[in-house]
Write an enzyme that holds these catalytic residues in place. Structure first.
Site, PDB file in Angstrom:
ATOM      1  CE1 TYR A  34     -20.548 -30.503  89.737  1.00  0.00           C
ATOM      2  CE2 TYR A  34     -19.682 -28.331  89.217  1.00  0.00           C
ATOM      3  CZ  TYR A  34     -20.308 -29.496  88.819  1.00  0.00           C
ATOM      4  OH  TYR A  34     -20.696 -29.658  87.522  1.00  0.00           O
ATOM      5  CD1 TRP A  40     -11.794 -33.404  86.883  1.00  0.00           C
ATOM      6  CD2 TRP A  40     -10.467 -33.129  85.100  1.00  0.00           C
ATOM      7  NE1 TRP A  40     -12.565 -32.952  85.851  1.00  0.00           N
ATOM      8  CE2 TRP A  40     -11.780 -32.773  84.739  1.00  0.00           C
ATOM      9  CE3 TRP A  40      -9.477 -33.046  84.133  1.00  0.00           C
ATOM     10  CZ2 TRP A  40     -12.123 -32.329  83.448  1.00  0.00           C
ATOM     11  CZ3 TRP A  40      -9.812 -32.608  82.857  1.00  0.00           C
ATOM     12  CH2 TRP A  40     -11.113 -32.250  82.522  1.00  0.00           C
ATOM     13  CG  ASP A  41     -12.878 -30.078  89.945  1.00  0.00           C
ATOM     14  OD1 ASP A  41     -13.274 -31.120  89.403  1.00  0.00           O
ATOM     15  OD2 ASP A  41     -13.377 -28.950  89.729  1.00  0.00           O
ATOM     16  CE1 TYR A  86     -22.919 -33.177  91.715  1.00  0.00           C
ATOM     17  CE2 TYR A  86     -22.949 -35.252  92.923  1.00  0.00           C
ATOM     18  CZ  TYR A  86     -22.684 -34.538  91.767  1.00  0.00           C
ATOM     19  OH  TYR A  86     -22.192 -35.190  90.658  1.00  0.00           O
ATOM     20  CD  GLN A 106     -13.815 -35.891  87.866  1.00  0.00           C
ATOM     21  OE1 GLN A 106     -13.141 -35.519  88.805  1.00  0.00           O
ATOM     22  NE2 GLN A 106     -14.804 -35.172  87.351  1.00  0.00           N
ATOM     23  N   GLY A 166     -14.781 -36.344  82.584  1.00  0.00           N
ATOM     24  CA  GLY A 166     -14.782 -34.956  83.052  1.00  0.00           C
ATOM     25  C   GLY A 166     -15.494 -34.033  82.078  1.00  0.00           C
ATOM     26  CG  ASP A 168     -20.010 -34.270  83.174  1.00  0.00           C
ATOM     27  OD1 ASP A 168     -18.791 -34.486  83.201  1.00  0.00           O
ATOM     28  OD2 ASP A 168     -20.649 -33.934  84.180  1.00  0.00           O
ATOM     29  CE1 TYR A 354     -20.496 -28.527  83.634  1.00  0.00           C
ATOM     30  CE2 TYR A 354     -21.215 -30.662  82.840  1.00  0.00           C
ATOM     31  CZ  TYR A 354     -20.632 -29.887  83.824  1.00  0.00           C
ATOM     32  OH  TYR A 354     -20.205 -30.478  84.987  1.00  0.00           O
ATOM     33  CD  GLU A 398     -19.047 -25.369  86.281  1.00  0.00           C
ATOM     34  OE1 GLU A 398     -20.101 -24.719  86.486  1.00  0.00           O
ATOM     35  OE2 GLU A 398     -19.000 -26.618  86.302  1.00  0.00           O
TER      36      GLU A 398
HETATM   37  C1  DGY Z   1     -21.697 -33.439  87.734  1.00  0.00           C
HETATM   38  O1  DGY Z   1     -21.742 -32.449  87.000  1.00  0.00           O
HETATM   39  O2  DGY Z   1     -22.506 -33.648  88.597  1.00  0.00           O
HETATM   40  C2  DGY Z   1     -20.640 -34.465  87.582  1.00  0.00           C
HETATM   41  O3  DGY Z   1     -20.597 -35.204  88.733  1.00  0.00           O
HETATM   42  C3  DGY Z   1     -19.287 -33.931  87.391  1.00  0.00           C
HETATM   43  O4  DGY Z   1     -18.337 -34.890  87.784  1.00  0.00           O
END
Ligand code: DGY
Length: 426
Positions: A34, A40-41, A86, A106, A166, A168, A354, A398
């Site tokens: 990330y 929100w993080d 990403y 978020q 948030g 997912d 997750y 995480e």
């Molecule tokens: C992800 O896991 O890629 C999402 O963007 C989380 O916000």
């Protein structure tokens, strides 16, 4: 991080992690997986920084707000600097802004974080100046939630993408996501599974639908009203709504010092609409609150940790809080660590995948704060102790496996470091 690390070493490691993930005024959740600023993080990160560097904490919030849109939305991601680590990056979102951002939001923890920074500030003068500067941004953001996501004034805001919740790949989204076509115009080029074991991440079929929604909204020019009208995925997420209600209460407290009586009246009216709407999401059989699918109007039959977040919002009656306590006890009889993100008795529970079972320190922290504020010191203490032990033994991971306590997902995670520091600060 080795097992049985002392708390002092762990405090140092948590501060080091936040410093290491600082990219010059904003903090990445973790490097590689990330590499940008997440909404929100950053709220949790700001609270973590505030335990040892108040100015840096306020700067985290200011950086996030550099991404705020004119209509008040605070995006899920602010792409302050380029990275190929990403997907989907700014090219896929196609939003011409500086800095570039994603086009969705978020959970709105930010006002609650800002209020905590102010209330606990040692440097009160500086905190009041910074709060005065950001208060109007927070107010515009809460107005956006109502105007863009609850224009019919039902008291529940809509989320239009699982990433907005948030959480997912929560089992709560399975049926609503199944309605989303899996074709995409953007070629899928996942990067997450090159950083983390695919068994801990959402499935390919879910990713295709995540990207379908991004393609759909981009084609609508990121127009809020059009997105609400066309999205095949539209849910009243109980987690987001509870977090927003708590944030409105915090904003109301801030309005007394930084706003006007008219602001306070407006926020009070939104709170008055949200309380009964959230209350109506109570489910006695599961002993927690449920999300609602706004496409078919039905409650979503999935007992997840999001359904305990009304505790954080002080939105539960004493009887409901007691029933949620009993729910936690039932879950604790099946797994050694609390709070799994999905009921461990649910056939959809997957302890490593997750949001389908793993424990998330930020959710635990909010639930524990809510239990403590409601007078359930014993269960708050149990959840805080479990969280501290998970971090001590599984590192600043995480998320954590509720069946064996293992730290999984990304490593050296900013928001887990922040929660460690918040637990130590008390
Ligand atoms: C992800 O896991 O890629 C999402 O963007 C989380 O916000």
């Amino acid at each position: 991080m080795s097992q049985n690390t002392t708390d002092e070493t762990l405090d140092d490691a948590a501060r080091r992690t936040l410093r290491a993930n600082d990219r010059g005024g904003y903090t990445v959740p973790t490097s590689r997986l990330y590499p940008f600023q997440w909404n929100w993080d950053s709220a949790f990160v700001a609270m973590g920084f505030a335990t040892f560097d108040e100015l840096r904490a306020w700067r985290e919030i200011a950086s996030l707000l550099r991404g705020q849109w004119e209509d008040g939305m605070i995006p899920q991601i602010v792409f302050h600097a380029a990275s190929d680590d990403y997907f989907p990056g700014p090219d896929v979102w196609g939003i011409a802004r500086t800095p570039p951002t994603s086009g969705i939001t978020q959970p709105p923890v930010l006002a609650s974080a800002a209020r905590r920074l102010l209330d606990r500030a040692a440097d009160t003068g500086s905190a009041e100046d910074r709060m005065a500067a950001i208060y109007p941004c927070l107010l515009r953001n809460h107005r956006w939630w109502q105007q863009a996501r609850d224009p019919a004034r039902t008291g529940l805001v809509s989320t239009l993408h699982p990433w907005e919740t948030g959480m997912d790949n929560s089992p709560a989204w399975d049926a609503a996501l199944a309605r989303v076509p899996s074709q995409t115009t953007t070629p899928i080029r996942r990067r997450d599974t090159s950083h983390v074991d695919a068994a801990m991440r959402p499935h390919e079929s879910e990713y295709r639908r995540f990207i379908h929604l991004v393609d759909l909204f981009r084609a609508e020019g990121w127009n809020a009203a059009r997105m609400l009208a066309v999205s095949p995925f539209r849910v009243a997420d109980i987690g987001t709504n509870a977090i927003l209600l708590r944030a409105e209460r915090d904003l109301l407290a801030l309005a007394a010092r930084f706003g006007t009586p008219a602001d306070a009246a407006e926020i009070t009216a939104r709170i008055a609409a949200m309380q009964p709407a959230i209350a109506a999401q109570w489910n006695a059989a599961h002993g927690l609150f449920l999300s609602r699918d706004l496409r078919d109007g039905a409650p979503i039959n999935a007992a997840t940790s999001a359904g305990l977040l009304p505790l954080w919002a002080q939105a539960a009656t004493p009887a409901q809080a007691a029933a949620m306590g009993a729910t936690l006890d039932r879950w604790a009889a099946r797994v050694p660590f609390l709070v799994p993100s999905c009921d461990p008795a649910d056939p959809r529970f997957e302890p490593r995948r997750y949001w389908r079972g793993p424990i998330w320190a930020v959710v635990n922290w909010m639930i524990a704060e809510g239990l403590a504020a409601g007078g359930d010191a014993a269960r708050a203490g149990r959840i805080r102790a479990d969280t501290a032990r998970l971090i001590r033994e599984g590192g600043l991971s995480e998320y954590f496996n509720p069946t064996d306590g293992g730290g999984i997902g990304g490593r050296d995670f900013s928001w887990t470091a922040a929660i460690h520091l918040l637990l130590q600060a008390g």
